[in-house]
Structures are given as structure tokens and as C-alpha cells.
Design an enzyme around this catalytic site. Structure first.
Site, mmCIF file in Angstrom:
data_model
loop_
_atom_site.group_PDB
_atom_site.id
_atom_site.type_symbol
_atom_site.label_atom_id
_atom_site.label_comp_id
_atom_site.label_asym_id
_atom_site.label_seq_id
_atom_site.Cartn_x
_atom_site.Cartn_y
_atom_site.Cartn_z
ATOM 1 N N TYR A 158 1.106 5.980 3.067
ATOM 2 C CA TYR A 158 0.546 7.305 2.804
ATOM 3 C C TYR A 158 1.193 8.331 3.706
ATOM 4 O O TYR A 158 1.756 8.004 4.760
ATOM 5 C CB TYR A 158 -0.977 7.309 2.975
ATOM 6 C CG TYR A 158 -1.499 6.576 4.191
ATOM 7 C CD1 TYR A 158 -1.823 5.220 4.135
ATOM 8 C CD2 TYR A 158 -1.665 7.245 5.407
ATOM 9 C CE1 TYR A 158 -2.302 4.551 5.240
ATOM 10 C CE2 TYR A 158 -2.145 6.571 6.528
ATOM 11 C CZ TYR A 158 -2.457 5.222 6.438
ATOM 12 O OH TYR A 158 -2.925 4.544 7.546
ATOM 13 N N TYR A 169 0.351 11.955 5.600
ATOM 14 C CA TYR A 169 -0.644 12.953 6.005
ATOM 15 C C TYR A 169 -0.156 14.357 5.644
ATOM 16 O O TYR A 169 1.050 14.611 5.529
ATOM 17 C CB TYR A 169 -0.891 12.850 7.516
ATOM 18 C CG TYR A 169 -1.741 11.665 7.911
ATOM 19 C CD1 TYR A 169 -3.116 11.665 7.672
ATOM 20 C CD2 TYR A 169 -1.186 10.541 8.510
ATOM 21 C CE1 TYR A 169 -3.911 10.587 8.027
ATOM 22 C CE2 TYR A 169 -1.977 9.447 8.870
ATOM 23 C CZ TYR A 169 -3.343 9.481 8.624
ATOM 24 O OH TYR A 169 -4.126 8.412 8.967
ATOM 25 N N TYR A 188 2.692 7.006 7.316
ATOM 26 C CA TYR A 188 2.176 5.772 7.917
ATOM 27 C C TYR A 188 2.082 4.665 6.874
ATOM 28 O O TYR A 188 1.905 4.937 5.679
ATOM 29 C CB TYR A 188 0.767 5.999 8.501
ATOM 30 C CG TYR A 188 0.749 6.641 9.878
ATOM 31 C CD1 TYR A 188 1.296 7.912 10.078
ATOM 32 C CD2 TYR A 188 0.190 5.981 10.965
ATOM 33 C CE1 TYR A 188 1.277 8.496 11.339
ATOM 34 C CE2 TYR A 188 0.167 6.573 12.234
ATOM 35 C CZ TYR A 188 0.715 7.829 12.405
ATOM 36 O OH TYR A 188 0.700 8.393 13.649
ATOM 37 N N ARG A 206 6.925 3.348 15.972
ATOM 38 C CA ARG A 206 5.952 2.417 16.571
ATOM 39 C C ARG A 206 5.463 1.432 15.513
ATOM 40 O O ARG A 206 5.263 1.800 14.359
ATOM 41 C CB ARG A 206 4.781 3.252 17.089
ATOM 42 C CG ARG A 206 3.568 2.484 17.552
ATOM 43 C CD ARG A 206 2.544 3.450 18.141
ATOM 44 N NE ARG A 206 1.273 2.822 18.402
ATOM 45 C CZ ARG A 206 1.037 2.038 19.454
ATOM 46 N NH1 ARG A 206 1.996 1.802 20.329
ATOM 47 N NH2 ARG A 206 -0.143 1.491 19.636
ATOM 48 N N GLU A 259 -7.120 1.350 20.872
ATOM 49 C CA GLU A 259 -5.857 0.668 21.132
ATOM 50 C C GLU A 259 -5.604 0.456 22.622
ATOM 51 O O GLU A 259 -6.182 1.154 23.455
ATOM 52 C CB GLU A 259 -4.711 1.516 20.571
ATOM 53 C CG GLU A 259 -4.895 1.875 19.118
ATOM 54 C CD GLU A 259 -3.584 2.162 18.405
ATOM 55 O OE1 GLU A 259 -2.670 2.721 19.043
ATOM 56 O OE2 GLU A 259 -3.486 1.808 17.225
HETATM 57 C C1 LIG Z 1 -2.400 5.125 15.813
HETATM 58 C C2 LIG Z 1 -2.426 4.353 14.739
HETATM 59 C C3 LIG Z 1 -2.722 4.803 13.397
HETATM 60 C C4 LIG Z 1 -2.550 3.920 12.351
HETATM 61 C C5 LIG Z 1 -2.791 4.350 11.048
HETATM 62 C C6 LIG Z 1 -3.170 5.652 10.816
HETATM 63 O O1 LIG Z 1 -3.360 6.088 9.556
HETATM 64 C C7 LIG Z 1 -3.360 6.518 11.852
HETATM 65 C C8 LIG Z 1 -3.135 6.097 13.163
#
Ligand SMILES: C=Cc1ccc(O)cc1
Length: 179
Positions: free
Chosen positions: A19, A21, A27, A49, A72
Site C-alpha cells: 500500500y 500512504y 509499505y 528497512r 518496536e
Molecule cells: C514502522 C513500521 C510500520 C509498518 C507498517 C506500516 O504500515 C507502518 C509502519
């Protein structure tokens, strides 16, 4: 992309998503099982990452709507609300100040550098936190099945999300086609 309709928690578990943003960050995220997630970051502040076996809280709020939340080793907190039948989600990421100041420390395969994350979160600033609340549109949904170690199995490379969307990355059993 699968056209499956999401109704139960089981429909969500084992699903693999890509997806973007609304701020442009891309991500990739996998609901590995009812308490574990894997992900890879392709665009944005910490692109590059990737993480396996992050423990998370995963629930269905009402039919077809899912909430996922975790904290995390970096001190970053994440809350995601998936509405997969509408190909969208809302995510909020709460970054400690140090991740904004030194994003490069986190841009790695985190599983091999947990000590480095713990060290950095003690050494650098936590506050003020950077809160990033964004909607995202889902560009890919795959039925990987639960506990599939092939879904997130290598560092992100340029073009990987296009390879996945085009069907060039996984075979019919959702195993990685090695180049
Ligand atoms: C920081 C990790 C993280 C993983 C997936 C997401 O959609 C947003 C943040």
C-alpha cells in the site's frame, strides 16, 4: 490481485499487502499469524528497512475491519486499521525523535541488529515524538497463507513491488521465484 472478500479474522491472517500512504510512503506488510507481522519499507523516511517476526496485537473490530498495533525495539509504535474490502487502511506511526534525527540507523534488516536499536533508543532523544497519521490505498493483496517465510525474505530492491504486483515474484504456491 485477489478479489477475495474479507469477513472473518481468519480471512485476514496470512494476507500480504502492499500500500501507499497519502504522503507517498510505500509499505509492504504481512499478517504472518494471529500475533506476528513481517514488513518491508519501500518509500519514505525509513525506506529500505525490513523486519520479520514483530509481535503484534491483531483483532477484528467488526466484519472485515481489522486493527493491528505493536511497539518496536526502536521505540517506534504503530497502529494500523485495515479496511481491505475498500482497499484502504489508516495508519499512525509514532516515531521517537531519534529515528527522525538518525533514520539510517533503522534502515537495515532489523532482526540482525536488535542490540543496535536498543542502544540507539537509550542514547538518543525520545521526545518530541513524530506522529504520522495517514490513510493509504492498497495496491496489492495476496493470499500467502500463514507462517510463509518466503513473503518477506530479502532486502527491498528497486522494482520489487512492481515484480510482486505483476505476478513475477511468487509462484502458484506463494513461494519466491529466485532470480
Ligand atoms: C514502522 C513500521 C510500520 C509498518 C507498517 C506500516 O504500515 C507502518 C509502519
Amino acid at each position: 490481485m485477489t478479489e477475495k472478500k474479507f469477513k472473518t479474522l481468519d480471512d485476514f491472517l496470512g494476507t500480504h499487502f502492499i500500500y501507499t500512504y497519502d504522503n507517498g510512503w510505500e509499505y509492504e506488510w504481512y499478517a504472518k499469524n494471529d500475533h506476528t507481522v513481517d514488513y518491508r519499507i519501500h518509500g519514505g523516511m525509513v525506506a529500505g528497512r525490513w523486519v520479520k517476526d514483530q509481535e503484534a496485537n491483531i483483532v477484528m473490530l467488526t466484519e472485515g475491519i481489522y486493527k493491528v498495533a505493536w511497539t518496536e525495539p526502536t521505540g517506534t509504535d504503530v497502529a494500523l486499521d485495515f479496511v481491505p474490502n475498500e482497499k484502504k487502511l489508516n495508519g499512525t506511526i509514532f516515531f521517537p525523535a531519534w529515528v527522525k534525527q538518525h533514520p539510517e540507523i533503522t534502515v537495515t534488516f532489523q532482526n540482525e541488529h536488535i542490540d543496535r536499536m536498543h542502544e540507539a533508543r537509550e542514547k538518543y532523544d525520545t521526545y518530541p515524538k513524530l506522529v504520522v497519521p495517514e490513510f493509504a490505498h492498497i495496491t496489492y493483496i495476496g493470499n500467502a497463507g500463514q507462517n510463509n517465510e518466503d513473503v518477506i525474505a530479502e532486502a527491498p530492491y528497486d522494482g520489487i513491488t512492481d515484480d510482486i504486483r505483476a505476478g513475477r515474484y511468487f509462484d502458484e504456491n506463494y513461494h519466491r521465484i529466485q532470480k
